[in-house]
Structure formats: C-alpha cells, structure tokens
Enzyme design. Sequence first.
Site, PDB file in Angstrom:
ATOM      1  N   GLU A  26     -78.149  -2.585  18.537  1.00  0.00           N
ATOM      2  CA  GLU A  26     -78.624  -2.099  17.246  1.00  0.00           C
ATOM      3  C   GLU A  26     -79.045  -0.638  17.317  1.00  0.00           C
ATOM      4  O   GLU A  26     -78.852   0.121  16.353  1.00  0.00           O
ATOM      5  CB  GLU A  26     -79.798  -2.966  16.775  1.00  0.00           C
ATOM      6  CG  GLU A  26     -79.389  -4.384  16.417  1.00  0.00           C
ATOM      7  CD  GLU A  26     -80.573  -5.316  16.245  1.00  0.00           C
ATOM      8  OE1 GLU A  26     -80.657  -5.953  15.182  1.00  0.00           O
ATOM      9  OE2 GLU A  26     -81.397  -5.414  17.169  1.00  0.00           O
ATOM     10  N   GLY A  40     -77.600 -15.616  23.122  1.00  0.00           N
ATOM     11  CA  GLY A  40     -76.145 -15.692  22.993  1.00  0.00           C
ATOM     12  C   GLY A  40     -75.405 -15.034  24.130  1.00  0.00           C
ATOM     13  O   GLY A  40     -74.337 -15.501  24.553  1.00  0.00           O
ATOM     14  N   GLU A  41     -75.984 -13.958  24.691  1.00  0.00           N
ATOM     15  CA  GLU A  41     -75.319 -13.221  25.763  1.00  0.00           C
ATOM     16  C   GLU A  41     -75.643 -13.741  27.153  1.00  0.00           C
ATOM     17  O   GLU A  41     -74.870 -13.511  28.093  1.00  0.00           O
ATOM     18  CB  GLU A  41     -75.714 -11.738  25.687  1.00  0.00           C
ATOM     19  CG  GLU A  41     -75.242 -11.033  24.423  1.00  0.00           C
ATOM     20  CD  GLU A  41     -75.883  -9.665  24.262  1.00  0.00           C
ATOM     21  OE1 GLU A  41     -76.264  -9.059  25.290  1.00  0.00           O
ATOM     22  OE2 GLU A  41     -76.016  -9.203  23.114  1.00  0.00           O
ATOM     23  N   HIS A  46     -75.761 -14.210  16.236  1.00  0.00           N
ATOM     24  CA  HIS A  46     -76.765 -13.359  16.865  1.00  0.00           C
ATOM     25  C   HIS A  46     -77.945 -14.260  17.219  1.00  0.00           C
ATOM     26  O   HIS A  46     -78.746 -14.615  16.354  1.00  0.00           O
ATOM     27  CB  HIS A  46     -77.192 -12.244  15.902  1.00  0.00           C
ATOM     28  CG  HIS A  46     -78.273 -11.362  16.446  1.00  0.00           C
ATOM     29  ND1 HIS A  46     -78.071 -10.048  16.769  1.00  0.00           N
ATOM     30  CD2 HIS A  46     -79.578 -11.615  16.731  1.00  0.00           C
ATOM     31  CE1 HIS A  46     -79.192  -9.527  17.229  1.00  0.00           C
ATOM     32  NE2 HIS A  46     -80.127 -10.469  17.203  1.00  0.00           N
ATOM     33  N   LEU A  47     -78.035 -14.631  18.488  1.00  0.00           N
ATOM     34  CA  LEU A  47     -79.037 -15.598  18.926  1.00  0.00           C
ATOM     35  C   LEU A  47     -79.989 -14.927  19.896  1.00  0.00           C
ATOM     36  O   LEU A  47     -79.661 -14.679  21.059  1.00  0.00           O
ATOM     37  CB  LEU A  47     -78.355 -16.806  19.598  1.00  0.00           C
ATOM     38  CG  LEU A  47     -77.238 -17.480  18.792  1.00  0.00           C
ATOM     39  CD1 LEU A  47     -76.639 -18.636  19.589  1.00  0.00           C
ATOM     40  CD2 LEU A  47     -77.741 -17.949  17.441  1.00  0.00           C
ATOM     41  N   HIS A  83     -80.112  -9.006  10.293  1.00  0.00           N
ATOM     42  CA  HIS A  83     -79.332  -8.680  11.498  1.00  0.00           C
ATOM     43  C   HIS A  83     -78.071  -7.901  11.148  1.00  0.00           C
ATOM     44  O   HIS A  83     -77.086  -7.921  11.891  1.00  0.00           O
ATOM     45  CB  HIS A  83     -78.962  -9.954  12.290  1.00  0.00           C
ATOM     46  CG  HIS A  83     -80.125 -10.585  12.986  1.00  0.00           C
ATOM     47  ND1 HIS A  83     -80.318 -11.953  13.034  1.00  0.00           N
ATOM     48  CD2 HIS A  83     -81.185 -10.047  13.645  1.00  0.00           C
ATOM     49  CE1 HIS A  83     -81.427 -12.223  13.699  1.00  0.00           C
ATOM     50  NE2 HIS A  83     -81.974 -11.077  14.077  1.00  0.00           N
ATOM     51  N   LYS A 123     -90.007  -0.333  19.194  1.00  0.00           N
ATOM     52  CA  LYS A 123     -88.964  -0.075  20.184  1.00  0.00           C
ATOM     53  C   LYS A 123     -88.239   1.207  19.800  1.00  0.00           C
ATOM     54  O   LYS A 123     -88.014   1.464  18.613  1.00  0.00           O
ATOM     55  CB  LYS A 123     -87.994  -1.261  20.254  1.00  0.00           C
ATOM     56  CG  LYS A 123     -88.670  -2.546  20.719  1.00  0.00           C
ATOM     57  CD  LYS A 123     -87.690  -3.709  20.763  1.00  0.00           C
ATOM     58  CE  LYS A 123     -88.399  -4.985  21.201  1.00  0.00           C
ATOM     59  NZ  LYS A 123     -87.500  -6.157  21.237  1.00  0.00           N
ATOM     60  N   ARG A 149     -90.061 -18.793  14.552  1.00  0.00           N
ATOM     61  CA  ARG A 149     -89.783 -19.081  13.143  1.00  0.00           C
ATOM     62  C   ARG A 149     -89.143 -20.450  13.005  1.00  0.00           C
ATOM     63  O   ARG A 149     -88.340 -20.867  13.834  1.00  0.00           O
ATOM     64  CB  ARG A 149     -88.854 -18.027  12.541  1.00  0.00           C
ATOM     65  CG  ARG A 149     -89.431 -16.637  12.472  1.00  0.00           C
ATOM     66  CD  ARG A 149     -88.394 -15.675  11.910  1.00  0.00           C
ATOM     67  NE  ARG A 149     -88.826 -14.291  12.018  1.00  0.00           N
ATOM     68  CZ  ARG A 149     -88.010 -13.264  12.216  1.00  0.00           C
ATOM     69  NH1 ARG A 149     -86.710 -13.471  12.354  1.00  0.00           N
ATOM     70  NH2 ARG A 149     -88.472 -12.037  12.304  1.00  0.00           N
ATOM     71  N   ARG A 172     -84.724   1.556  11.752  1.00  0.00           N
ATOM     72  CA  ARG A 172     -84.269   0.256  11.259  1.00  0.00           C
ATOM     73  C   ARG A 172     -85.268  -0.199  10.203  1.00  0.00           C
ATOM     74  O   ARG A 172     -86.457  -0.345  10.478  1.00  0.00           O
ATOM     75  CB  ARG A 172     -84.216  -0.767  12.387  1.00  0.00           C
ATOM     76  CG  ARG A 172     -83.921  -2.198  11.901  1.00  0.00           C
ATOM     77  CD  ARG A 172     -83.896  -3.137  13.098  1.00  0.00           C
ATOM     78  NE  ARG A 172     -83.754  -4.529  12.698  1.00  0.00           N
ATOM     79  CZ  ARG A 172     -84.762  -5.397  12.606  1.00  0.00           C
ATOM     80  NH1 ARG A 172     -86.005  -5.000  12.879  1.00  0.00           N
ATOM     81  NH2 ARG A 172     -84.552  -6.651  12.249  1.00  0.00           N
ATOM     82  N   ASN A 198     -87.294   1.162  15.980  1.00  0.00           N
ATOM     83  CA  ASN A 198     -87.182  -0.212  15.496  1.00  0.00           C
ATOM     84  C   ASN A 198     -88.586  -0.800  15.516  1.00  0.00           C
ATOM     85  O   ASN A 198     -89.082  -1.218  16.562  1.00  0.00           O
ATOM     86  CB  ASN A 198     -86.232  -1.009  16.395  1.00  0.00           C
ATOM     87  CG  ASN A 198     -85.958  -2.410  15.879  1.00  0.00           C
ATOM     88  OD1 ASN A 198     -86.671  -2.919  15.019  1.00  0.00           O
ATOM     89  ND2 ASN A 198     -84.928  -3.039  16.398  1.00  0.00           N
TER      90      ASN A 198
END
Length: 399
Positions: free
Chosen positions: A379, A330-331, A206-207, A178, A19, A239, A90, A12
């Site tokens: 991902e 988000g998690e 997806h935060l 995403h 990554k 962003r 990716r 990625n």
Amino acid sequence: MKPASPRILTINGGSSSIKFALFEAGESLHRALDGSIERIGLPDATFAVKGSENFFRPLAVPNHTVAVNVLMDWLEERSARDALTAVGHRVVHGGPKYSEPQRITVEMVEELHRLSPFDPDHMPEEILLTEAFHRRFPDLPQVACFDTAFHHDLPHVARLLPIPRRYEAQGVRRYGFHGLSYAFLVGELARLAGSEAAQGRVILAHLGNGASLAAVRDGKSVDTSMSFTPTAGVPMSTRSGDLDPGLVWYLARTEEMSAKQFNEMVNFQSGLLGMSETSSDMHDLLERETQDVRAAEAVALFCYQVKKWIGAFAAALGGLDTLVFAGGIGENAPTVRARICDGLGFLGIELEEKRNAANEGVISAAAGRVAVRVIHTDEELMIARTVCHVLGIGAKKGN
C-alpha cells in the site's frame, strides 16, 4: 552538482499507530526506509525505523498529536524535511464525493471533517495528521489517497443496502475498503500474468489484521466484502465481520449495552481475539490450535467464512479465472490458504501442496482451472506512485 531525487513520504494513520515510508523517485521508486509509531496512548508505545537508518526505542506518546510531532521532529533533525517533495496520506473513507486521489486543500479538510461520522475510528486521526503536517510545513504538497476509491463505481445493485431509501440520500451505501491494496494487486497481476489475466474474473483476498475480499472483472471492483464500514465481511483480528443486526437490540435489552459499547466490542474485542479469548494473531492461534479448542475454532471459522465469500464472488462473476492471496495471513500462512481452498475443486481451485508450503508466487496445481497466486501487496508503494501521478513527479514505476 546533480539535484537530489524527489522524495515522497507516505503516511498510514491507524487508530493506535502511524506507519510511514520514504521513497526516492529516480528512474523508479526506491524505498529508502520504513517506520512506525505503534501503540499510541499505551505505556509501551514504540518508535521504529528500518532502512537507511535503523532503531527501535520506547516512546511516551499519549495521543496522535504527540506522536506526529515526534515524527516531524525526527524528520527535521535529520534534515529529511529539506529533501521532501510531497506527503501522501492513506485516507480510509472518501465518502460519496471522493473517487480519485487529490491534493489536500483547506476545502477538502473541511469536507473530511464532515465525513468523520462515516468512520469515527480512523478519520479524526487521519485528518489530524494532515493538519499537523500543514502547520509545520505549509508549503509541502500533501495528497489524499482514498481507500474507498477502488470500489467507488461498484454496480448499483452491489452498492445498495436493504434499509429505508432515505439513508441512501445521506451517503449510506456499500463503500468497501483496502482499495489501495486492491489497485496495487491488479497492477501486479497484470505485470506477472499479463493484461488478459488482470482483465479476467478475479477474486482478491486481502487477509491480514483487517481482512476483506473483492470480486474484480475487467480490472474493476464489482463487489467487496466490507461495506459501509471496515467492520463488515469476514472475521478479522479483532473485528467481528458480518453479524445479525438483531444482536444490537438483544444486547441493549439483556446487558444494557450502548451503541458505543457495541461498536467497541465488534471492532476491538471480537474476531479472532473474541473467539479464541487469547490472541488476535493468526500465527499464535495456529500454534495453539491442537491444545486449545477455542483457538482451533477461531481459525476454522475464519477459513470457513473466507471460503464462503469466494464461492459467493465466483457466482457474482459468473465463474473464476484467478484467485489472489495477499496480506499478512494471505502471504504467509500456507495452512490457512489450504483450508480455505479445500473443497473448492468444483470451482476449479486446486492447490499444489509443495508450492503452497513454500509460499511460491503460483500455488495452484497444473490441473486446476483457476490460477491461484500469492502476491505481496504494498500500500505504501501504491501511495507513493499515486502522489507522483497527481503531482507530476518523476518516476511512476515500481521498485
């Protein structure tokens, strides 16, 4: 002697990082290790690996070419190359052509070069990574997993941008990103809650450092907050998210800002960092918000904008059955989830405070009409699964 399980390396590539993860494909996909080369081009770059081997060390990597050579040298030194079966990349942008993952060919790489203007902040480095692996390991299969593919078949009205029609013919449209995360989350929702829930009216949030939302019905994307580029939608770590396009002309007149400088500003100097003037990290801002009004306003605007998109997507879906939070924020940020959901009772969204605080899998109140879930996205695992599918390799199940 029992043959070794197939091994899938996932890559990625970001604008300043690489990554990677290594998976073994036996009865199921087992993650052997995770690693990263971070802060490429800066004096404090690092190379880290966790899993079957663990280390963290500083690294001198002035560019992606040097960084990927360091990674490939490390693989060869540990004889990991001999066991590698394939590499999955990716690829952020598939443009109008690529709607499915595919094995990388010379012809595809040529097409990806033509697509580079669609995302000049990511595509050149991603192409460089595929070419570097091909030069070093020419017989090793590589698969491109496109982050736009999940949204490729958006309804026509959701794809359109309200600009002159001639640009549509050039491929200028809403693409969304995403997609690997969203595809994984739909699969996880089906596994955790059943196929009926996954086929219902779902909003996926997806935060993370990059943040977006997707409206999903029948398991397919019907709209998404990011657009032609990943800069659009909600504010993110650096962003801006959506802006008045007239700002381009205003800054060009008042500050003689060039298009390149504007792109730099909205991608790397805005969002949480630009608003707070101190940090792009939500955890830092939550810690500072009681003493720093700029941090508080950055958090408030982020939550407000995500809330607005949830309302808009509920309208596009004609109602809502499930809301899923994923990604680093988000998690792991109960406070942010609570503020986003506050005031959305009219949609049937009600959180159970203790469950939310504990980051449980289901955080909605029993009386709420909408199931609100926290699902860890992966991902890298999605890339590994995709490589197995494309190349017909062993296991396709999760770990």
